[in-house]
Scaffold this active site. Structure first.
Site, PDB file in Angstrom:
ATOM      1  N   ASP A 194       0.845  -0.993   0.061  1.00  0.00           N
ATOM      2  CA  ASP A 194       0.339  -0.166   0.175  1.00  0.00           C
ATOM      3  C   ASP A 194       1.238   1.048   0.205  1.00  0.00           C
ATOM      4  OD1 ASP A 194      -1.696   2.109   0.901  1.00  0.00           O
ATOM      5  OD2 ASP A 194      -2.718   1.362   2.164  1.00  0.00           O
ATOM      6  N   TYR A 251       1.556  -0.424  15.163  1.00  0.00           N
ATOM      7  CA  TYR A 251       0.337   0.104  13.797  1.00  0.00           C
ATOM      8  C   TYR A 251       0.926   0.674  13.026  1.00  0.00           C
ATOM      9  CZ  TYR A 251      -3.221   0.341  11.185  1.00  0.00           C
ATOM     10  OH  TYR A 251      -4.156   0.543   9.785  1.00  0.00           O
ATOM     11  N   LYS A 272      -2.032  -2.298   7.160  1.00  0.00           N
ATOM     12  CA  LYS A 272      -2.767  -3.613   7.070  1.00  0.00           C
ATOM     13  C   LYS A 272      -1.751  -4.029   6.628  1.00  0.00           C
ATOM     14  CE  LYS A 272      -5.536  -5.098   8.967  1.00  0.00           C
ATOM     15  NZ  LYS A 272      -4.453  -5.199  10.075  1.00  0.00           N
TER      16      LYS A 272
HETATM   17  C1  F6R Z   1      -6.219   0.993   6.453  1.00  0.00           C
HETATM   18  C2  F6R Z   1      -7.207   0.850   7.338  1.00  0.00           C
HETATM   19  C3  F6R Z   1      -8.618   1.501   7.429  1.00  0.00           C
HETATM   20  C4  F6R Z   1      -7.495   2.594   8.575  1.00  0.00           C
HETATM   21  C5  F6R Z   1      -9.067   3.664   8.915  1.00  0.00           C
HETATM   22  C6  F6R Z   1      -8.165   4.758   9.211  1.00  0.00           C
HETATM   23  O1  F6R Z   1      -6.137  -0.109   5.742  1.00  0.00           O
HETATM   24  O2  F6R Z   1      -7.735  -0.427   7.443  1.00  0.00           O
HETATM   25  O3  F6R Z   1     -10.336   1.692   7.672  1.00  0.00           O
HETATM   26  O4  F6R Z   1      -7.158   1.942   9.462  1.00  0.00           O
HETATM   27  O5  F6R Z   1      -8.790   5.073   7.670  1.00  0.00           O
HETATM   28  O6  F6R Z   1      -6.667   5.588   9.122  1.00  0.00           O
HETATM   29  P1  F6R Z   1      -5.980   6.519   9.371  1.00  0.00           P
HETATM   30  O7  F6R Z   1      -5.789   6.090  11.028  1.00  0.00           O
HETATM   31  O8  F6R Z   1      -4.600   7.074   8.362  1.00  0.00           O
HETATM   32  O9  F6R Z   1      -6.914   7.680   9.082  1.00  0.00           O
HETATM   33 MG    MG Z   2      -3.903   1.704   3.229  1.00  0.00          MG
HETATM   34 MG    MG Z   3      -5.419  -2.550   2.761  1.00  0.00          MG
END
Ligand code: F6R
Ligand code: MG
Ligand code: MG
Length: 373
Positions: free
Chosen positions: A22, A238, A241
């Site tokens: 990603d 973290y 993903k």
């Molecule tokens: C990323 C994912 C999303 C993010 C969420 C919060 O693959 O699973 O659900 O974790 O959108 O993202 P941030 O912390 O970047 O605002």
């Molecule tokens: Mg992402």
């Molecule tokens: Mg992804």
């Protein structure tokens, strides 16, 4: 003489490397921008012209850029991993310029050091001598953890209720061997099925801890390979993903393509939905539908089918672009709705130790104060 030489060339083992990262989302974490996909294709066209790769296909599942490459350099090739790293680096630069979301998210190292494993990107690779005909399926997931393939790989290679070939095809009747990775201890174990089926299940039924890495025939021929990287374990916190990939060979003594796809008719529940901290059903979708939206999900899986022909990737066929998976999609929406109604409650939300985001330490500090030393 010439005839002999070409027979030797045909016997040369081909390697399929699926390397993903990603490197920036569009919009948020929901998809990849078309310009990033175009850039990756342009760079791999050059690599093909230079003879580094035999063939390639670029795709995306949600915000993950998937590089599917064939070559003659074997698993863990510094050249191929370096090529993938360069594509992701160039893609990150463009993503930053475009202010795409989370640009360079999975690029955990500052510079390439020989193998992308442990540097952020996910890798599934296998090397084999092509059979008379070589059908393969590449699965790519988004919003799910690497253990997402445990259930389907078990169904494909060990469950006769899924794979009737295990019962009625003499060439499959002996069963298969599973290589399981203990992600915390960092060791691998080999289990033979059907003999060690119960031992296998006690491990892989816990996909946060044990992940099927490879499946082999009893003769030792590779049948399936998956990515097992856990970004949180690499970075110590973290960082995004893992969104795994998996390669499965099919037919002629291996599960039929229909037996390989069949496990996904049941949208089993995986971890990785919203903030990597929720369970949700894995929805099988076509490539254009691999755009997690509701609550950043539900988790998605695409299936790209290829015939490999002397290193060429003939395809892909978008295998889940088929009405026979409509019911699974419908059920995934129903299960997703049921889980969503739990809001912040377990078991929709992951258990405390597996959550990717948490405010618990700060909340406890505030309520009961920091522990006295
Ligand atoms: C990323 C994912 C999303 C993010 C969420 C919060 O693959 O699973 O659900 O974790 O959108 O993202 P941030 O912390 O970047 O605002
Ligand atoms: Mg992402
Ligand atoms: Mg992804």
């Amino acid at each position: 003489m010439a005839k002999k030489a070409s027979a030797v060339i045909k016997q040369k083992p081909v390697t399929i490397s699926v390397i993903k990262a990603d490197i920036g989302g569009y919009v948020g974490h929901s998809a990849s921008h078309p310009d990033i996909l175009t850039l990756a294709r342009e760079l791999l066209v050059k690599a093909k012209a230079a003879g580094t790769v035999a063939d390639f296909h670029v795709s995306n599942c949600g915000d993950d850029l998937e590089l599917i490459m064939t070559h003659w350099l074997g698993n863990d090739s510094k050249v191929i991993h370096g090529l993938a790293w360069d594509v992701f680096t160039a893609g990150t630069e463009l993503a930053k310029k475009m202010k795409l979301y989370g640009a360079g998210q999975d690029m955990l190292a500052d510079s390439f050091c020989g193998n992308v494993k442990g540097m952020g990107p996910g890798v599934a690779e296998m090397t084999f001598v092509e059979r008379k005909s070589e059908p393969i399926v590449v699965f790519c997931g988004d919003k799910c953890a690497p253990g997402a393939w445990n259930y389907p790989l078990y169904k494909m290679f060990a469950d006769p209720f899924n794979t009737i070939g295990l019962v009625i095809d003499p060439s499959m009747h002996d069963g298969f061997k599973f290589e399981v990775h203990d992600i915390h201890a960092g060791r691998d174990m080999f289990l033979s099925c059907p003999e060690q089926m119960y031992d296998l299940l006690v491990l892989i039924g816990s996909p946060e801890n044990y992940i099927i890495k490879n499946v082999y025939t009893k003769q030792g021929e590779i049948a399936a390979a998956s990515s097992t990287q856990k970004l949180a374990l690499i970075a110590g916190k973290y960082v995004g993903k893992d969104d795994p990939v998996c390669i499965v060979r099919g037919q002629s003594g291996l599960p039929a393509i229909g037996e390989i796809l069949e496990p996904f008719s049941f949208p089993h529940i995986v971890s990785g939905w919203m903030r990597g901290s929720h369970y949700g059903p894995l929805m099988p979708v076509s490539v254009p539908q691999a755009t997690p939206s509701r609550f950043d999900g539900p988790p998605r899986v695409i299936a790209l089918g290829f015939q490999v022909n002397e290193g060429a990737l003939v395809g892909p066929r978008d295998m889940f672009d088929d009405p026979s998976f409509d019911l699974a999609r419908q059920q995934a929406n129903e299960i997703g709705e049921m889980l969503r109604r739990h809001g912040p409650f377990e078991p929709h939300r992951l258990g405390l130790k597996d959550m990717e985001y948490t405010t618990l330490p700060q909340v406890l500090d505030k309520l009961v104060g920091k522990p006295k030393k």
